[in-house]
Scaffold this motif. Structure first.
Motif, PDB file in Angstrom:
ATOM      1  N   UNK A  60       0.735  -0.891   0.293  1.00  0.00           N
ATOM      2  CA  UNK A  60      -0.424   0.210   0.164  1.00  0.00           C
ATOM      3  C   UNK A  60       0.835   1.169   0.395  1.00  0.00           C
ATOM      4  N   UNK A  61       0.168   2.623   0.238  1.00  0.00           N
ATOM      5  CA  UNK A  61       0.510   3.782   0.198  1.00  0.00           C
ATOM      6  C   UNK A  61       0.900   4.477  -1.232  1.00  0.00           C
ATOM      7  N   UNK A  62       0.136   5.633  -0.410  1.00  0.00           N
ATOM      8  CA  UNK A  62      -0.082   6.154  -2.406  1.00  0.00           C
ATOM      9  C   UNK A  62       0.492   8.178  -1.391  1.00  0.00           C
ATOM     10  N   UNK A  63       0.898   8.387  -0.081  1.00  0.00           N
ATOM     11  CA  UNK A  63       1.548  10.115  -0.294  1.00  0.00           C
ATOM     12  C   UNK A  63       2.833   9.624   0.097  1.00  0.00           C
ATOM     13  N   UNK A  64       3.704   9.046  -0.986  1.00  0.00           N
ATOM     14  CA  UNK A  64       5.233   8.882  -0.664  1.00  0.00           C
ATOM     15  C   UNK A  64       6.097  10.663  -1.029  1.00  0.00           C
ATOM     16  N   UNK A  65       7.095  10.967   0.116  1.00  0.00           N
ATOM     17  CA  UNK A  65       8.178  11.706  -0.531  1.00  0.00           C
ATOM     18  C   UNK A  65       9.161  11.553  -0.194  1.00  0.00           C
ATOM     19  N   UNK A  66       9.714  11.640  -1.056  1.00  0.00           N
ATOM     20  CA  UNK A  66      11.173  11.212  -1.337  1.00  0.00           C
ATOM     21  C   UNK A  66      12.163  12.371  -1.877  1.00  0.00           C
ATOM     22  N   UNK A  67      13.765  11.975  -2.590  1.00  0.00           N
ATOM     23  CA  UNK A  67      14.249  12.294  -2.680  1.00  0.00           C
ATOM     24  C   UNK A  67      14.660  11.047  -4.291  1.00  0.00           C
ATOM     25  N   UNK A  68      14.706  12.083  -5.593  1.00  0.00           N
ATOM     26  CA  UNK A  68      15.109  10.363  -6.541  1.00  0.00           C
ATOM     27  C   UNK A  68      16.752  10.485  -6.701  1.00  0.00           C
ATOM     28  N   UNK A  69      16.685   9.342  -6.616  1.00  0.00           N
ATOM     29  CA  UNK A  69      17.929   8.943  -7.224  1.00  0.00           C
ATOM     30  C   UNK A  69      18.239   8.093  -8.211  1.00  0.00           C
ATOM     31  N   UNK A  70      17.169   7.405  -9.517  1.00  0.00           N
ATOM     32  CA  UNK A  70      17.973   7.660 -11.013  1.00  0.00           C
ATOM     33  C   UNK A  70      16.283   7.729 -10.918  1.00  0.00           C
ATOM     34  N   UNK A  71      16.704   8.295 -12.272  1.00  0.00           N
ATOM     35  CA  UNK A  71      15.674   8.522 -13.745  1.00  0.00           C
ATOM     36  C   UNK A  71      15.890   7.776 -14.862  1.00  0.00           C
ATOM     37  N   UNK A  72      14.186   7.283 -15.251  1.00  0.00           N
ATOM     38  CA  UNK A  72      14.467   7.137 -17.103  1.00  0.00           C
ATOM     39  C   UNK A  72      15.393   7.419 -17.767  1.00  0.00           C
ATOM     40  N   UNK A  73      14.973   7.488 -18.846  1.00  0.00           N
ATOM     41  CA  UNK A  73      15.468   7.849 -20.567  1.00  0.00           C
ATOM     42  C   UNK A  73      14.847   8.755 -20.962  1.00  0.00           C
ATOM     43  N   UNK A  74      13.607   8.429 -20.928  1.00  0.00           N
ATOM     44  CA  UNK A  74      12.658   9.998 -21.108  1.00  0.00           C
ATOM     45  C   UNK A  74      12.519  11.184 -20.301  1.00  0.00           C
ATOM     46  N   UNK A  75      12.531  10.835 -19.364  1.00  0.00           N
ATOM     47  CA  UNK A  75      12.445  12.252 -17.851  1.00  0.00           C
ATOM     48  C   UNK A  75      13.415  13.654 -18.095  1.00  0.00           C
ATOM     49  N   UNK A  76      12.705  14.538 -18.163  1.00  0.00           N
ATOM     50  CA  UNK A  76      12.563  15.867 -19.402  1.00  0.00           C
ATOM     51  C   UNK A  76      12.956  16.996 -17.601  1.00  0.00           C
ATOM     52  N   UNK A  77      12.199  16.409 -16.565  1.00  0.00           N
ATOM     53  CA  UNK A  77      11.816  17.818 -15.555  1.00  0.00           C
ATOM     54  C   UNK A  77      12.085  17.349 -14.551  1.00  0.00           C
ATOM     55  N   UNK A  78      12.384  16.247 -14.585  1.00  0.00           N
ATOM     56  CA  UNK A  78      13.154  16.245 -12.571  1.00  0.00           C
ATOM     57  C   UNK A  78      14.585  15.504 -13.130  1.00  0.00           C
ATOM     58  N   UNK A  79      15.936  15.673 -12.344  1.00  0.00           N
ATOM     59  CA  UNK A  79      16.951  15.134 -12.331  1.00  0.00           C
ATOM     60  C   UNK A  79      17.386  14.553 -11.049  1.00  0.00           C
ATOM     61  N   UNK A  80      18.627  13.692 -10.791  1.00  0.00           N
ATOM     62  CA  UNK A  80      19.133  12.746  -9.534  1.00  0.00           C
ATOM     63  C   UNK A  80      18.814  14.002  -8.680  1.00  0.00           C
ATOM     64  N   UNK A  81      18.063  14.582  -7.024  1.00  0.00           N
ATOM     65  CA  UNK A  81      18.656  14.693  -5.972  1.00  0.00           C
ATOM     66  C   UNK A  81      17.652  15.733  -5.677  1.00  0.00           C
ATOM     67  N   UNK A  82      16.363  15.678  -6.993  1.00  0.00           N
ATOM     68  CA  UNK A  82      15.648  16.460  -6.400  1.00  0.00           C
ATOM     69  C   UNK A  82      14.198  15.948  -5.546  1.00  0.00           C
ATOM     70  N   UNK A  83      14.119  16.564  -4.637  1.00  0.00           N
ATOM     71  CA  UNK A  83      12.463  16.616  -3.826  1.00  0.00           C
ATOM     72  C   UNK A  83      11.905  16.380  -4.475  1.00  0.00           C
ATOM     73  N   UNK A  84      11.017  15.682  -4.010  1.00  0.00           N
ATOM     74  CA  UNK A  84       9.381  14.959  -4.314  1.00  0.00           C
ATOM     75  C   UNK A  84       8.410  14.702  -3.634  1.00  0.00           C
ATOM     76  N   UNK A  85       7.042  15.104  -4.209  1.00  0.00           N
ATOM     77  CA  UNK A  85       5.652  14.448  -3.365  1.00  0.00           C
ATOM     78  C   UNK A  85       5.183  13.874  -4.476  1.00  0.00           C
ATOM     79  N   UNK A  86       4.541  12.795  -4.532  1.00  0.00           N
ATOM     80  CA  UNK A  86       4.097  12.334  -5.288  1.00  0.00           C
ATOM     81  C   UNK A  86       2.514  11.947  -5.128  1.00  0.00           C
ATOM     82  N   UNK A  87       1.333  12.314  -6.323  1.00  0.00           N
ATOM     83  CA  UNK A  87       0.441  11.588  -5.871  1.00  0.00           C
ATOM     84  C   UNK A  87      -0.108  10.837  -7.064  1.00  0.00           C
ATOM     85  N   UNK A  88      -1.536  11.416  -7.205  1.00  0.00           N
ATOM     86  CA  UNK A  88      -1.802  10.151  -8.341  1.00  0.00           C
ATOM     87  C   UNK A  88      -1.100  10.045  -9.611  1.00  0.00           C
TER      88      UNK A  88
END
Length: 383
Positions: A60-88
Motif C-alpha cells: 500500500x501507500x500513496x502519499x510518498x515523498x522522497x529524493x530522486x535517486x535514478x531516472x529513466x531515459x525519457x524523464x525531462x523535468x526532474x533530476x537525481x537529487x530532486x525532492x518530490x511529493x507523489x500523487x495519483x
C-alpha cells in the motif's frame, strides 16, 4: 535494481508484513525515489482489506515523498537529487489529461490499480508470489518507490519532507476540492462534514478563500476544537439531532457549499440537505462505496449540484507547490495535523488512525532502521 524493505498487505485487516524485495530500475519516464516519509490514508486500509485496488499481497501507500535517486531515459523535468511529493499517476496523453484534468485520466486503472508498472512490467524482480506494486502510481510503504515523472511534484529542498507527505492525497483532496472544484467567492458559506485530514484541509482552504461561515461537523470534540483553531467559524457535534437545522440557521437558509468527508449514507444526505437552493455539494468519503444513496428529487430540482472530486481535481506539479507556498506563508498549517512514527511502527500508526487517536499519521524512514524492523519481527514471532 535496488534492494528494498516494504510493508506488505497480505491478509484483510491483518498487520502489514515486512518483506525484503528487489525493485526494478526506472525505464522511460519512471523515477526511482528513496522514500523519506509517507502518509497513511484511509484508502490504504481499503486496499489492505480487499475493498479497493489490486488484490493481496500488495504494497500500500500513496502519499510518498522522497529524493530522486535514478531516472529513466525519457524523464525531462526532474533530476537525481530532486525532492518530490507523489500523487495519483496519469498517462498525460488522453483527452482528460490534455484538458488539464489528470485526476480524471481515462487510463486511471492501468496507471494506478493493476499492481504493475504502467508499462505492464513487474516492479518487483524477486517477486515469486505475485506481490502487487505501484498502488496509486507509487506503493509508498517501502524504502524506495518506482513512480513516474507524471505523478511527481518537485518540492523546495528547504521544505521538511517529513511534513510534506500528506500533500499528495489528503491535503490535495480537501484543499483542492474547495479551491479547484468549488471556487467559493469571498463571503460565501461552507459546511464540512468530517474533521479528519481531508475535512481539516477543506477548512483551511475555505479560510484561504475567505468564506464568511466555515462550519465543521464531527463526533470528536477535540477535533472540532482543533478545526476552530485552523479556521472553522462554527463547530457542531454530529450527534445533535438538528444538525441540518443548525446549519440553515447559521447561514440564513442553507450553506452555499458542503463537503462530505465521511462517506456514511445518513451523513451524505445531511450534507445535501444543509445546502441552500443552488448549493454545491462534493462527496469525498469512501465508506459508502458500493452502496446506493436515496436522494429525494425535490432536493435536486432547485439547482443543487452534487459531484465527486478525486484528489481535489488538481494538477500535482502545479497545485502541490501552491500548497507549500500557502504553508510557508502561514496560511495552510497542515503540519499541525501530523503525528510521526518510524517505519518499523507502521502497524501501530495504522491502529492509532483506525481508533481515531491521531488525525494524520506519517511514517518516517530512517536509513538505520533495518535493525529495528528485525526486532519487530522477533517480537511478533514470540507472541
Amino acid at each position: 535494481m535496488v534492494k528494498i524493505t516494504a510493508a506488505v498487505a497480505a491478509k484483510p485487516k491483518a498487520p502489514l508484513e515486512f518483506r525484503e524485495l528487489e525493485l526494478a530500475d526506472p525505464e522511460g519516464n519512471e523515477i526511482l525515489v528513496r522514500t523519506v516519509a509517507t502518509g497513511i490514508c484511509h484508502t490504504d486500509l481499503l486496499l489492505r482489506d480487499g475493498i479497493f485496488g489490486p488484490p493481496a499481497p500488495v504494497i500500500p501507500g500513496h502519499e510518498g515523498v522522497g529524493i530522486v535517486e535514478a531516472i529513466g531515459a525519457d524523464v525531462q523535468g526532474l533530476r537525481v537529487g530532486d525532492h518530490v511529493a507523489l500523487s495519483q499517476s496519469s498517462c498525460g496523453f488522453c483527452g482528460d489529461c490534455r484538458r488539464s484534468h489528470p485526476m480524471n485520466c481515462q487510463n486511471y486503472t492501468q496507471y494506478n490499480l493493476t499492481g504493475l508498472r504502467p508499462n505492464g512490467k513487474k516492479a518487483l524482480l524477486c517477486d515469486e508470489v505475485g506481490i502487487g506494486s505501484n498502488f496509486v502510481g507509487q506503493s509508498s510503504f517501502a524504502t524506495h518507490i518506482l513512480a513516474t515523472e507524471n505523478n511527481a511534484a518537485q518540492l523546495p529542498k528547504d521544505f521538511d519532507l517529513t511534513n510534506a507527505a500528506p500533500l499528495g492525497c489528503g491535503m490535495a483532496t480537501g484543499a483542492g476540492t474547495v479551491i479547484n472544484a468549488m471556487k467559493p467567492e469571498i463571503g460565501q458559506t461552507i459546511a464540512v462534514f468530517g474533521a479528519g485530514a481531508v475535512g481539516m484541509a477543506a477548512v483551511m482552504a475555505a479560510k484561504v478563500r475567505r468564506c464568511s461561515k466555515i462550519i465543521i461537523i464531527d463526533l470528536n470534540e477535540q477535533r472540532l476544537a482543533m478545526a476552530e483553531t485552523l479556521g472553522a467559524t462554527h463547530a457542531i457535534n454530529g450527534r445533535d439531532p438538528d444538525v441540518v437545522e443548525q446549519i440553515h440557521a447559521l447561514t440564513g437558509g442553507g450553506a452555499d457549499f458542503a463537503i462530505d468527508a465521511v462517506g456514511i449514507v445518513p451523513v451524505i444526505l445531511n450534507t445535501i440537505k444543509c445546502t441552500r437552493a443552488g448549493g454545491h455539494v462534493v462527496l469525498l468519503g469512501l465508506d459508502a462505496l458500493g452502496k446506493d444513496i436515496p436522494i429525494p428529487l425535490d432536493l435536486m430540482v432547485f439547482n443543487r449540484k452534487i459531484q465527486g472530486a478525486i484528489l481535489g481535481d488538481q494538477i500535482p506539479q502545479l497545485f502541490i507547490p501552491q500548497l507549500v507556498e500557502l504553508n510557508q506563508a502561514g496560511l495552510f498549517p497542515f503540519q499541525k495535523l501530523i503525528t510521526k512514527y518510524p517505519f518499523e511502527k507502521i502497524n501501530e500508526a495504522i491502529a492509532d488512525a483506525e481508533a481515531g487517536r491521531v488525525i494524520k499519521p506519517v511514517i518516517v524512514f530512517n536509513r538505520s532502521f533495518p535493525h529495528a524492523i528485525e526486532q519487530v519481527r522477533r517480537t511478533a514471532s514470540h507472541r
